[in-house]
Design a protein around this motif. Structure first.
Motif, PDB file in Angstrom:
ATOM      1  N   ASN A 140       0.813  -1.210   0.000  1.00  0.00           N
ATOM      2  CA  ASN A 140       0.000   0.000   0.000  1.00  0.00           C
ATOM      3  C   ASN A 140       0.847   1.261   0.000  1.00  0.00           C
ATOM      4  O   ASN A 140       0.477   2.264  -0.559  1.00  0.00           O
ATOM      5  CB  ASN A 140      -0.918   0.023   1.224  1.00  0.00           C
ATOM      6  N   LYS A 141       2.004   1.208   0.639  1.00  0.00           N
ATOM      7  CA  LYS A 141       2.791   2.416   0.856  1.00  0.00           C
ATOM      8  C   LYS A 141       3.940   2.582  -0.138  1.00  0.00           C
ATOM      9  O   LYS A 141       4.277   3.684  -0.496  1.00  0.00           O
ATOM     10  CB  LYS A 141       3.344   2.353   2.293  1.00  0.00           C
ATOM     11  N   THR A 142       4.558   1.482  -0.586  1.00  0.00           N
ATOM     12  CA  THR A 142       5.790   1.643  -1.341  1.00  0.00           C
ATOM     13  C   THR A 142       5.623   1.566  -2.851  1.00  0.00           C
ATOM     14  O   THR A 142       6.459   2.058  -3.573  1.00  0.00           O
ATOM     15  CB  THR A 142       6.840   0.584  -0.949  1.00  0.00           C
ATOM     16  N   GLU A 143       4.602   0.918  -3.319  1.00  0.00           N
ATOM     17  CA  GLU A 143       4.462   0.756  -4.760  1.00  0.00           C
ATOM     18  C   GLU A 143       3.766   1.961  -5.375  1.00  0.00           C
ATOM     19  O   GLU A 143       2.563   2.131  -5.217  1.00  0.00           O
ATOM     20  CB  GLU A 143       3.647  -0.520  -5.075  1.00  0.00           C
ATOM     21  N   PRO A 144       4.521   2.811  -6.073  1.00  0.00           N
ATOM     22  CA  PRO A 144       3.853   3.926  -6.750  1.00  0.00           C
ATOM     23  C   PRO A 144       2.939   3.367  -7.846  1.00  0.00           C
ATOM     24  O   PRO A 144       3.271   2.367  -8.481  1.00  0.00           O
ATOM     25  CB  PRO A 144       4.989   4.736  -7.358  1.00  0.00           C
ATOM     26  N   THR A 145       1.794   3.981  -8.027  1.00  0.00           N
ATOM     27  CA  THR A 145       0.881   3.525  -9.073  1.00  0.00           C
ATOM     28  C   THR A 145       1.478   3.844 -10.438  1.00  0.00           C
ATOM     29  O   THR A 145       2.422   4.642 -10.544  1.00  0.00           O
ATOM     30  CB  THR A 145      -0.491   4.229  -8.946  1.00  0.00           C
ATOM     31  N   ILE A 146       0.910   3.256 -11.462  1.00  0.00           N
ATOM     32  CA  ILE A 146       1.378   3.541 -12.828  1.00  0.00           C
ATOM     33  C   ILE A 146       1.186   5.029 -13.126  1.00  0.00           C
ATOM     34  O   ILE A 146       2.039   5.651 -13.742  1.00  0.00           O
ATOM     35  CB  ILE A 146       0.657   2.645 -13.860  1.00  0.00           C
ATOM     36  N   LEU A 147       0.096   5.586 -12.622  1.00  0.00           N
ATOM     37  CA  LEU A 147      -0.138   7.017 -12.815  1.00  0.00           C
ATOM     38  C   LEU A 147       0.973   7.842 -12.155  1.00  0.00           C
ATOM     39  O   LEU A 147       1.485   8.795 -12.748  1.00  0.00           O
ATOM     40  CB  LEU A 147      -1.512   7.405 -12.240  1.00  0.00           C
ATOM     41  N   GLN A 149       4.021   6.857 -11.596  1.00  0.00           N
ATOM     42  CA  GLN A 149       5.241   6.642 -12.370  1.00  0.00           C
ATOM     43  C   GLN A 149       5.211   7.423 -13.681  1.00  0.00           C
ATOM     44  O   GLN A 149       6.228   7.983 -14.099  1.00  0.00           O
ATOM     45  CB  GLN A 149       5.439   5.148 -12.635  1.00  0.00           C
ATOM     46  N   LEU A 150       4.046   7.488 -14.331  1.00  0.00           N
ATOM     47  CA  LEU A 150       3.924   8.271 -15.568  1.00  0.00           C
ATOM     48  C   LEU A 150       4.125   9.762 -15.277  1.00  0.00           C
ATOM     49  O   LEU A 150       4.779  10.470 -16.039  1.00  0.00           O
ATOM     50  CB  LEU A 150       2.555   8.040 -16.219  1.00  0.00           C
ATOM     51  N   GLU A 151       3.558  10.209 -14.153  1.00  0.00           N
ATOM     52  CA  GLU A 151       3.734  11.613 -13.740  1.00  0.00           C
ATOM     53  C   GLU A 151       5.216  11.918 -13.521  1.00  0.00           C
ATOM     54  O   GLU A 151       5.726  12.949 -13.937  1.00  0.00           O
ATOM     55  CB  GLU A 151       2.942  11.854 -12.458  1.00  0.00           C
ATOM     56  N   GLN A 152       5.912  10.979 -12.882  1.00  0.00           N
ATOM     57  CA  GLN A 152       7.339  11.132 -12.615  1.00  0.00           C
ATOM     58  C   GLN A 152       8.121  11.210 -13.931  1.00  0.00           C
ATOM     59  O   GLN A 152       9.016  12.037 -14.092  1.00  0.00           O
ATOM     60  CB  GLN A 152       7.818   9.943 -11.771  1.00  0.00           C
ATOM     61  N   LEU A 153       7.780  10.328 -14.882  1.00  0.00           N
ATOM     62  CA  LEU A 153       8.444  10.348 -16.192  1.00  0.00           C
ATOM     63  C   LEU A 153       8.221  11.686 -16.886  1.00  0.00           C
ATOM     64  O   LEU A 153       9.144  12.244 -17.485  1.00  0.00           O
ATOM     65  CB  LEU A 153       7.909   9.222 -17.083  1.00  0.00           C
ATOM     66  N   LYS A 172       6.202   3.170 -22.488  1.00  0.00           N
ATOM     67  CA  LYS A 172       5.749   1.909 -23.077  1.00  0.00           C
ATOM     68  C   LYS A 172       5.982   0.745 -22.107  1.00  0.00           C
ATOM     69  O   LYS A 172       5.109  -0.108 -21.914  1.00  0.00           O
ATOM     70  CB  LYS A 172       6.514   1.658 -24.390  1.00  0.00           C
ATOM     71  N   LYS A 173       7.163   0.729 -21.453  1.00  0.00           N
ATOM     72  CA  LYS A 173       7.457  -0.341 -20.481  1.00  0.00           C
ATOM     73  C   LYS A 173       6.456  -0.335 -19.333  1.00  0.00           C
ATOM     74  O   LYS A 173       6.009  -1.391 -18.887  1.00  0.00           O
ATOM     75  CB  LYS A 173       8.881  -0.167 -19.910  1.00  0.00           C
ATOM     76  N   LEU A 174       6.127   0.867 -18.847  1.00  0.00           N
ATOM     77  CA  LEU A 174       5.171   0.970 -17.735  1.00  0.00           C
ATOM     78  C   LEU A 174       3.785   0.452 -18.140  1.00  0.00           C
ATOM     79  O   LEU A 174       3.138  -0.249 -17.374  1.00  0.00           O
ATOM     80  CB  LEU A 174       5.035   2.419 -17.284  1.00  0.00           C
ATOM     81  N   LEU A 175       3.354   0.825 -19.327  1.00  0.00           N
ATOM     82  CA  LEU A 175       2.018   0.451 -19.764  1.00  0.00           C
ATOM     83  C   LEU A 175       1.916  -1.033 -20.121  1.00  0.00           C
ATOM     84  O   LEU A 175       0.822  -1.576 -20.155  1.00  0.00           O
ATOM     85  CB  LEU A 175       1.594   1.335 -20.941  1.00  0.00           C
ATOM     86  N   GLU A 176       3.051  -1.690 -20.356  1.00  0.00           N
ATOM     87  CA  GLU A 176       3.046  -3.127 -20.664  1.00  0.00           C
ATOM     88  C   GLU A 176       2.973  -3.993 -19.413  1.00  0.00           C
ATOM     89  O   GLU A 176       2.733  -5.180 -19.504  1.00  0.00           O
ATOM     90  CB  GLU A 176       4.307  -3.506 -21.459  1.00  0.00           C
ATOM     91  N   LYS A 177       3.222  -3.388 -18.232  1.00  0.00           N
ATOM     92  CA  LYS A 177       3.208  -4.148 -16.965  1.00  0.00           C
ATOM     93  C   LYS A 177       1.871  -4.762 -16.689  1.00  0.00           C
ATOM     94  O   LYS A 177       0.849  -4.266 -16.891  1.00  0.00           O
ATOM     95  CB  LYS A 177       3.610  -3.262 -15.788  1.00  0.00           C
TER      96      LYS A 177
END
Length: 177
Positions: A140-147, A149-153, A172-177
């Motif tokens: 719940n605390k450590t895994e950043p959501t894909i959103l 991670q995309l914001e970070q990119l 592309k790598k993030l969205l393939e997860k």
């Protein structure tokens, strides 16, 4: 919040933790506003040398993950982050004035030299505290959501750290997860 005020906030966090990075860590510290998530807090930070390439790096333990930051003039920026649940062990070995830290992450060992003895011990203790937390808490605390991670990119691309091509490749790598 502007980038400057986030950098000031990070410096204040470090001061409260009684961490005084050297001038050699300045480049990496300046990258932290783009690397850390908005509500992510630094728990501890050490600097040293990556045994593989002898680059000066910082290791940042946050309330969510462990982050390696290597900002070299000729090689650009390299950021690797790991969930505490992926770390199987962390240990340090002291020498006369400096220590080394070995971190076992899945099937890989990351070795950092040139860390102050006192800081190596504290850093390892902080990371072990997060490693010992229940998996449910870490998920719940450590895994950043894909959103997240995309914001970070997007921030890294806007800041000129990533090219358009690198951004699209990582996206592309993030969205393939």
């Amino acid at each position: 919040m502007s980038e400057k005020s986030r950098l000031d906030e990070i410096r204040d966090e470090l001061k409260k933790l009684d961490i005084s990075p050297t001038i050699f860590a300045r480049k990496e510290i300046h990258e932290l506003p783009d690397i850390l998530l908005a509500d992510e807090k630094i728990v501890y930070l050490v600097e040293g040398r990556n045994k593989l390439n002898n680059h000066h790096i910082i290791l940042v333990a946050t309330d969510r993950r462990l982050i390696f930051v290597d900002k070299e003039f000729m090689y650009g920026l390299k950021v690797e982050d790991f969930s505490y649940s992926k770390i199987s062990s962390i240990q340090y070995e002291t020498a006369f004035l400096l220590a080394s830290i070995d971190i076992q992450i899945t099937d890989d060992i990351v070795e950092i030299d040139g860390v102050g003895n006192y800081h190596a011990e504290l850093f390892c203790e902080k990371v072990r505290e997060f490693m010992a937390r229940p998996k449910e808490y870490l998920q719940n605390k450590t895994e950043p959501t894909i959103l997240d991670q995309l914001e970070q990119l997007g921030k890294l691309k806007e800041g000129g750290v990533l090219t358009e091509e690198e951004f699209n490749e990582q996206k592309k790598k993030l969205l393939e997860k």
